[in-house]
Design an enzyme around this catalytic site. Structure first.
Site, PDB file in Angstrom:
ATOM      1  N   HIS A 114      41.227  -2.358  -1.074  1.00 23.15           N
ATOM      2  CA  HIS A 114      39.743  -1.773  -0.777  1.00 23.15           C
ATOM      3  C   HIS A 114      39.200  -1.993   0.346  1.00 23.15           C
ATOM      4  O   HIS A 114      37.723  -2.241   0.294  1.00 23.15           O
ATOM      5  CB  HIS A 114      38.896  -1.898  -2.389  1.00 23.15           C
ATOM      6  CG  HIS A 114      39.595  -1.661  -3.633  1.00 23.15           C
ATOM      7  ND1 HIS A 114      40.158  -0.393  -3.670  1.00 23.15           N
ATOM      8  CD2 HIS A 114      39.537  -1.954  -4.991  1.00 23.15           C
ATOM      9  CE1 HIS A 114      40.656  -0.082  -4.880  1.00 23.15           C
ATOM     10  NE2 HIS A 114      40.185  -1.180  -5.722  1.00 23.15           N
ATOM     11  N   HIS A 185      35.129   4.332  -7.334  1.00 20.50           N
ATOM     12  CA  HIS A 185      36.061   3.321  -8.547  1.00 20.50           C
ATOM     13  C   HIS A 185      35.230   3.015  -9.578  1.00 20.50           C
ATOM     14  O   HIS A 185      34.968   2.042 -10.347  1.00 20.50           O
ATOM     15  CB  HIS A 185      36.114   1.710  -7.881  1.00 20.50           C
ATOM     16  CG  HIS A 185      37.220   1.281  -8.098  1.00 20.50           C
ATOM     17  ND1 HIS A 185      37.233   0.875  -9.445  1.00 20.50           N
ATOM     18  CD2 HIS A 185      38.293   0.603  -7.678  1.00 20.50           C
ATOM     19  CE1 HIS A 185      38.466  -0.106  -9.783  1.00 20.50           C
ATOM     20  NE2 HIS A 185      39.164  -0.128  -8.542  1.00 20.50           N
ATOM     21  N   GLU A 322      40.998   7.070  -9.923  1.00 19.48           N
ATOM     22  CA  GLU A 322      40.533   6.774  -8.497  1.00 19.48           C
ATOM     23  C   GLU A 322      41.213   7.895  -7.801  1.00 19.48           C
ATOM     24  O   GLU A 322      42.467   7.769  -7.300  1.00 19.48           O
ATOM     25  CB  GLU A 322      40.696   5.714  -7.941  1.00 19.48           C
ATOM     26  CG  GLU A 322      40.209   4.583  -8.689  1.00 19.48           C
ATOM     27  CD  GLU A 322      40.959   2.848  -8.621  1.00 19.48           C
ATOM     28  OE1 GLU A 322      40.933   2.492  -7.594  1.00 19.48           O
ATOM     29  OE2 GLU A 322      41.214   2.374  -9.616  1.00 19.48           O
TER      30      GLU A 322
HETATM   31  C1  BGC Z   1      43.429  -1.820  -8.406  1.00 18.64           C
HETATM   32  C2  BGC Z   1      43.383  -2.850  -9.370  1.00 18.64           C
HETATM   33  C3  BGC Z   1      42.292  -3.712  -8.968  1.00 18.64           C
HETATM   34  C4  BGC Z   1      41.024  -3.116  -9.373  1.00 18.64           C
HETATM   35  C5  BGC Z   1      39.711  -3.849  -9.136  1.00 18.64           C
HETATM   36  C6  BGC Z   1      42.261  -0.855  -8.797  1.00 18.64           C
HETATM   37  O1  BGC Z   1      42.084   0.116  -7.928  1.00 18.64           O
HETATM   38  O2  BGC Z   1      44.502  -1.192  -8.317  1.00 18.64           O
HETATM   39  O3  BGC Z   1      44.732  -3.697  -9.171  1.00 18.64           O
HETATM   40  O4  BGC Z   1      42.373  -5.043 -10.000  1.00 18.64           O
HETATM   41  O5  BGC Z   1      41.168  -1.973  -8.396  1.00 18.64           O
HETATM   42  O6  BGC Z   1      38.809  -3.234  -9.647  1.00 18.64           O
END
Ligand code: BGC
Length: 378
Positions: A114, A185, A322
């Site tokens: 991210h 998210h 997402e």
């Molecule tokens: C990821 C997860 C992660 C989460 C965090 C997701 O997009 O794929 O592995 O723990 O985001 O909030």
């Protein structure tokens, strides 16, 4: 400062603070059909999303926190956030572009997640509330920030429509070739945030293929058919029904933490997914221009901290859809590219549409949505 007309229990003054020299605030979008969304310009985060439920209830369908101070705390930094420059993972936080090597933060096992230590979820965006239903957030990410090349100018526009749709439009330009993969998210619980399970939620994902990963969640390469696997959501079914099946991919992901390749539609918005919660009656449909959706079942939530409205969020008490490009695309030349070049404009749109089940003329609820159908499947 208090908003007595608001459908949520947040206090605007709890979000007013100077962070990194910039003003943080809470913005509210509201329509005439019972929907309201609260967004902070810290991380462009959706803090609350209230929609009508059955029996005239109102339901806040997203996990969140009560104040900017709680958001500044590290505990689960992605609730409702815009993730970038690159949502999801880049293997080993390393890539080559135009003959040069770039090193990103290693902030998730051996990988980059991210956008790094201080991704777009942790910066203060410039906010412009255009009207009661539209908020524009802009951010200029400087050349070299978090290791990425190029000055990247990003705008995210949130619009609440009278059809109870939350539209998210993303736009970005750069002055050097760089990587861009943006998503929101939000963690959804359609029964209402704070409920301990998503057991009565059903899900459909418009995808025949998903991307299997290695044990640190990097796609292996080729997509695989969902058919005859617990990854098959082509027909709406209880979201957790097969999550504990003995399947290597579910073990690697600790549950669902996988990217689905959406069936190709036209050039514009395509149907991505539909979720329905029997108890609240809330239906959420997702449409997107993106080629894939990352489906995550809150496997790493652990209820360890108190969040919005005094609630704790235990493991799998929410799910994320997402919409985005495939993870780690820069290492897979056959995936749709996430490279943005000067002179190009990155554009993307995702719509979350909320409604209640329609009744047949007889007054019967559509059998798909009846509880006996759900418990039978569970
Ligand atoms: C990821 C997860 C992660 C989460 C965090 C997701 O997009 O794929 O592995 O723990 O985001 O909030």
């Amino acid at each position: 400062m208090e908003n007595p007309d608001s459908l949520n229990r947040l206090q605007r003054q709890d979000f007013i603070k100077i962070v990194d020299g910039k003003q943080v605030d809470l913005f509210t979008l509201k329509n005439q059909h019972g929907a309201e969304v609260a967004i902070t310009n810290y991380g462009a985060k959706i803090v609350s999303l209230v929609v009508p439920g059955k029996r005239k209830r109102i339901v806040d369908v997203v996990l969140g926190k009560n104040s900017i101070d709680e958001y500044l705390n590290d505990q689960e930094p992605y609730f409702g956030a815009v993730c970038g420059r690159t949502a999801n993972r880049i293997a080993k936080g390393y890539f080559r572009l135009d003959g040069k090597e770039y090193h990103l933060a290693i902030n998730n096992g051996p990988n980059n997640l991210h956008g790094g230590y201080k991704g777009f979820n942790a910066v203060v965006w410039d906010a412009r509330q255009i009207d009661s239903k539209t908020l524009e957030l802009s951010y200029l990410s400087p050349d070299g920030e978090e290791g990425y090349p190029g000055n990247l100018s990003v705008t995210v526009t949130y619009t609440l429509t009278e059809e109870n749709e939350l539209k998210i439009n993303y736009q970005a330009t750069t002055d050097k070739a760089t990587l861009v993969n943006l998503t929101n998210h939000s963690y959804f619980n359609l029964k209402g945030e704070g409920n301990k399970s998503i057991r009565y939620t059903q899900l459909e994902i418009n995808a025949d293929y998903y991307l299997p990963t290695n044990d640190v969640s990097i796609p292996l390469g080729l997509p695989e058919l969902v058919e005859d696997t617990p990854f098959d959501f082509r027909e709406i079914r209880p979201i957790l029904m097969q999550i504990d099946f003995e399947h290597t991919q579910l073990i690697f992901g600790n549950g669902y933490d996988h990217t689905y390749i959406l069936r190709k539609g036209g050039d514009g918005l395509n149907f991505c997914a539909k979720a329905y919660d029997y108890e609240s009656g809330v239906i959420m449909e997702v449409f997107t221009t993106e080629p894939s959706v990352h489906f995550y079942t809150g496997n790493f939530l652990d209820g360890s901290f108190i969040a919005k409205n005094g609630h704790r969020y235990p493991r799998r008490s929410a799910f994320c859809l997402e919409t985005q490009h495939f993870p780690d695309s820069i290492h897979h030349p056959d995936y749709p590219t996430t490279v943005l070049k000067p002179g190009e404009t990155f554009r993307s749109e995702t719509v979350y549409k909320f409604s209640l089940p329609k009744r047949f003329k007889t007054g019967e609820e559509n059998s798909l949505y009846r509880k006996d159908n759900i418990s039978h499947n569970l």
